[in-house]
Design a protein around this motif. Structure first.
Motif, short mmCIF file in Angstrom:
data_model
loop_
_atom_site.label_atom_id
_atom_site.label_comp_id
_atom_site.label_asym_id
_atom_site.label_seq_id
_atom_site.Cartn_x
_atom_site.Cartn_y
_atom_site.Cartn_z
N GLU A 30 0.83 -1.20 0.00
CA GLU A 30 0.00 0.00 0.00
C GLU A 30 0.86 1.26 0.00
O GLU A 30 0.57 2.22 -0.71
CB GLU A 30 -0.94 0.01 1.21
CG GLU A 30 -2.01 -1.08 1.19
CD GLU A 30 -2.98 -0.96 0.02
OE1 GLU A 30 -3.15 0.15 -0.50
OE2 GLU A 30 -3.56 -2.00 -0.37
N ASN A 34 1.25 4.12 -2.89
CA ASN A 34 1.02 5.55 -2.62
C ASN A 34 2.20 6.38 -3.11
O ASN A 34 2.02 7.44 -3.70
CB ASN A 34 0.82 5.79 -1.13
CG ASN A 34 -0.61 5.44 -0.69
OD1 ASN A 34 -1.49 5.29 -1.53
ND2 ASN A 34 -0.81 5.33 0.61
N LYS A 80 -7.74 10.64 -5.16
CA LYS A 80 -7.63 10.02 -6.47
C LYS A 80 -8.97 9.79 -7.19
O LYS A 80 -9.00 9.51 -8.36
CB LYS A 80 -6.86 8.71 -6.35
CG LYS A 80 -5.47 8.96 -5.75
CD LYS A 80 -4.74 7.73 -5.31
CE LYS A 80 -3.53 8.14 -4.46
NZ LYS A 80 -2.84 6.98 -3.89
N GLY A 94 -3.86 3.43 -6.17
CA GLY A 94 -4.81 3.49 -5.06
C GLY A 94 -6.07 4.20 -5.49
O GLY A 94 -6.10 4.89 -6.52
N ALA A 99 -6.27 2.57 2.83
CA ALA A 99 -5.00 2.00 3.29
C ALA A 99 -4.47 2.70 4.54
O ALA A 99 -4.22 2.05 5.56
CB ALA A 99 -3.98 2.05 2.17
MG MG Z 1 -3.22 4.07 -1.34
#
Ligand code: MG
Ligand code: ADP
Length: 647
Positions: A30, A34, A80, A94, A99
């Motif tokens: 994760e 990112n 996002k 992501g 997360a």
């Molecule tokens: Mg993420």
């Protein structure tokens, strides 16, 4: 008072963490994603004690503004996605906004971040989901996230963690895979203060493979010819729905792994585990490798974002394709065609063993992981029209060639087997350190695109060893060809072609041959009779428990016909439990070919040897016999020169 309550965010996050954060490697995944989404060019991953004590990721990406840093730990907070339409075409790794809050709820987390647009940074500390501190801090731009004591507040989870080396192996696999997906970035992986991976921007994937795995592996790989296929148009529209593209590398058939850990799958730059793609890859190697072995593969599939649903699983490692069967066949054909075009020649095993096994660090990792990576991947959606898995299930064991009366070796059976897999690592110690000399691919780095087996047509046969193996001289070195399996491959493809075109040469028997079957065999016979009769046999039931064979493919020696039919019934018994007609067809062709092929211990004159080599060169897959064993071995000029110390 009603009994239903809405859970607090803290509880909800902990529940979500159960799905997102399975082990330390999930945290690394994760956080790495990112960092990549943040446009970082340099990413450093540190772990202590397999990631149980500490995981830290440092990047030089866009960083977060003060307000965003606070918000990032709220559930479903993401920069996002903005609305539900965005979910249909996700371009970032992501998108769920789960997360950070999930990880923070099961660890002690520190975030240090500074956006390029602000002069000071922010430092936030969270323990078990509770905000402990938030202050201004002088920081370089970019983000550092430190995760300590994972699962400190979820003892049940902690108990399920595997050994430190296994957890580290998962972390290393992930870091390696993301470094392969992004050859243009810097990646470093440090465990317990030891550098395991350190790669600088590479020109392309080939160079990156060289950095990570070394030149020896590269020699085993075939680059996929870049291919593209248009997807079927939407109903009511004439224009194609988009295109599929595949690039990457696959190993030549003789490079065999006992598990799937060397299979690296990427869809639109995302590391995934997917049964559909695994199956497509296995199908590409069907009849080229023995059952139960796997290739090395690195497949990069790209398609329009709308074509693939990445929102199937909280950890985003599984995907669902809108046109699953099209994707499957596209990948299978692309890999298969690249293998057929390259026809890579296997080298003599001994010439490999003599090389220092300096660059097999990756296999050390994969040994630690064993089968776990793909263990939990569910089968594809039932609507995908796929044959049942386990294609290899019913492949008969490779026949043992043994020389009963080999002159000079009385009574000593000589067994011939496929080259051994890569030697096991000398020590279980993990290392993925890239030697200085490997940080860039020198122009003559020993990457030879491999000799193609098409060369077989141009060889000069010199003689036979044990009347079984043809020795031949060629431009690229000295060749050894196993005459039985060579002929087996030629006949196998001929039978399949004949079957497809309805043209198989048939011998009628003077007297029908009656064979008695068990009730089970009779049942099998009834199921496959049509296929059997379409492959050059003429058979019919003769009473309740026997069949009459009136004709058989002319290549099969008459004395072997009944044995062959029994063998085919055995395949049918195993295969019909869930393998496609196509596989049964190939199974029958393989049996016919094996019975009809020139045996070992058969002297051949020069004309016959030359004929065999020419016919073999003309086959689609001269790499392996239908059971997956190699046919021709090359002792390359380079290895000969090495052997004589001339290079
Ligand atoms: Mg993420
Ligand atoms: P998602 O990635 O699904 O958006 P996360 O919980 O992983 O959700 O992250 C939440 C948000 O925090 C991201 O949308 C992003 O804006 C920000 N963020 C997380 N990590 C970084 C990073 N390394 N650099 C910059 N921004 C980050």
């Amino acid at each position: 008072m009603g009994r239903i309550r809405i859970l607090s965010d803290q509880v909800a996050n902990k529940i979500a963490a159960g799905e997102v954060v399975e082990r330390p490697a999930s945290v690394v995944k994760e956080l790495l994603e990112n960092s990549l989404d943040a446009g970082s060019t340099t990413i450093r991953v540190e772990a202590v004690s397999g990631g149980r004590r500490l995981i830290r990721i440092t990047d030089d990406g866009c960083g977060m503004l003060r307000d965003d840093a606070m918000l990032a730990f709220e559930r479903h907070s993401t920069s996002k996605l903005t609305d539900v339409k965005d979910l249909l075409s996700i371009a970032t790794l992501g998108f769920r906004g789960e997360a950070l809050p999930s990880i923070a709820s099961v660890s002690r987390l520190t975030l240090e971040t500074r956006s390029r647009d602000e002069s000071t940074g922010t430092r936030i500390e969270i323990a078990g989901g509770k905000m402990m501190a938030c202050q201004e801090a002088a920081l370089a731009s970019g983000t550092i996230i430190t995760v300590r004591d994972l699962f400190f507040n979820v003892p049940a989870r902690k108990k399920f963690l595997r050994s430190e080396t296994t957890e580290l192996a998962h972390i290393a696999t992930l870091a390696t895979e993301y470094s392969l997906a992004h050859p243009d970035r810097n990646f470093t992986l440090i465990h317990d203060e030891k550098e395991l991976l350190a790669v600088t921007p590479a020109a392309d994937l080939r160079d990156r493979i060289y950095q990570v795995f070394g030149g020896q592996l590269l020699e085993e790989l075939i680059p996929l010819a870049p291919v593209e296929r248009a997807l079927p148009p939407e109903p009511g529209s004439d224009s194609p729905a988009g295109t599929l593209q595949l690039t990457g590398f696959v190993s030549r058939p003789q490079f065999q792994k006992s598990n799937r850990n060397s299979i690296h799958l990427f869809v639109n730059g995302r590391v995934i585990r997917d049964r559909l793609l695994l199956h497509a890859l296995n199908s590409a190697y069907y009849n080229l490798v023995p059952s139960g072995v796997y290739p090395f593969a690195m497949l990069f599939l790209s398609c329009d974002y709308e074509e693939v649903d990445v929102n199937v699983h909280p950890s985003k490692t599984e995907v669902r394709f809108r046109h699953g069967p099209v994707v499957h066949d596209f990948v299978r054909d692309a890999v298969r065609n690249s293998l057929i075009a390259a026809k890579p020649a296997p080298s003599l095993p001994s010439s490999r063993v003599s090389q220092p096994a300096a660059h097999l660090p990756y296999s050390e990792f994969s040994q630690q992981i064993e089968e776990q990576r793909f263990e939990s991947v569910p089968a594809p959606a039932p609507d995908s029209e796929l044959p049942v898995f386990n294609l290899h299930g019913a492949t008969p064991p490779a026949p043992r060639l043994d020389f009963g009366q080999t002159p000079g070796i009385p009574g000593e059976p000589v067994r011939f087997s496929a080259p051994p897999p890569a030697p096991p690592p000398a020590s279980p110690q993990l290392k993925l350190r890239v030697p200085e000399s490997h940080s860039a691919l020198p122009p003559d780095a020993g990457y030879v695109p491999g000799t193609s087996l098409s060369e077989l047509a141009n060889l000069r046969p010199l003689g036979q060893i044990h009347d079984s193996f043809i020795v031949a001289a060629g431009r690229d070195g000295l060749w050894l060809i196993d005459q039985h399996v060579a002929h087996e491959r030629i006949l196998f493809e001929k039978v399949l072609r004949g079957r497809a075109e309805g043209k198989i040469e048939v011998q009628a028997l003077l007297m029908p041959m009656i064979i008695e079957l068990t009730p089970a065999q009779m049942a099998d016979y009834n199921r496959i009779a049509a296929e059997l009769n379409a492959t050059g046999f003429e058979t019919e039931p003769f009473g309740p428990r026997s069949i009459a064979i009136k004709a058989a493919p002319s290549a099969v020696p008459p004395g072997e016909i009944d044995k062959l039919v029994f063998e085919i019934l055995e395949i049918a018994d195993a295969e019909l439990r869930g393998v496609s007609l196509e596989d049964l067809r190939r199974g029958i062709a393989a049996s016919v070919a094996c019975r009809a092929a020139i045996k070992i211990n058969t002297p051949l004159d020069e004309r016959k040897m030359a004929w065999l080599l020419e016919e073999l060169a003309a086959t689609q897959c001269p790499m392996s016999c239908p059971h997956g064993r190699p046919i021709a071995l090359l002792y390359s000029t380079r290895d000969i020169l090495k052997g004589f110390h001339r290079v």
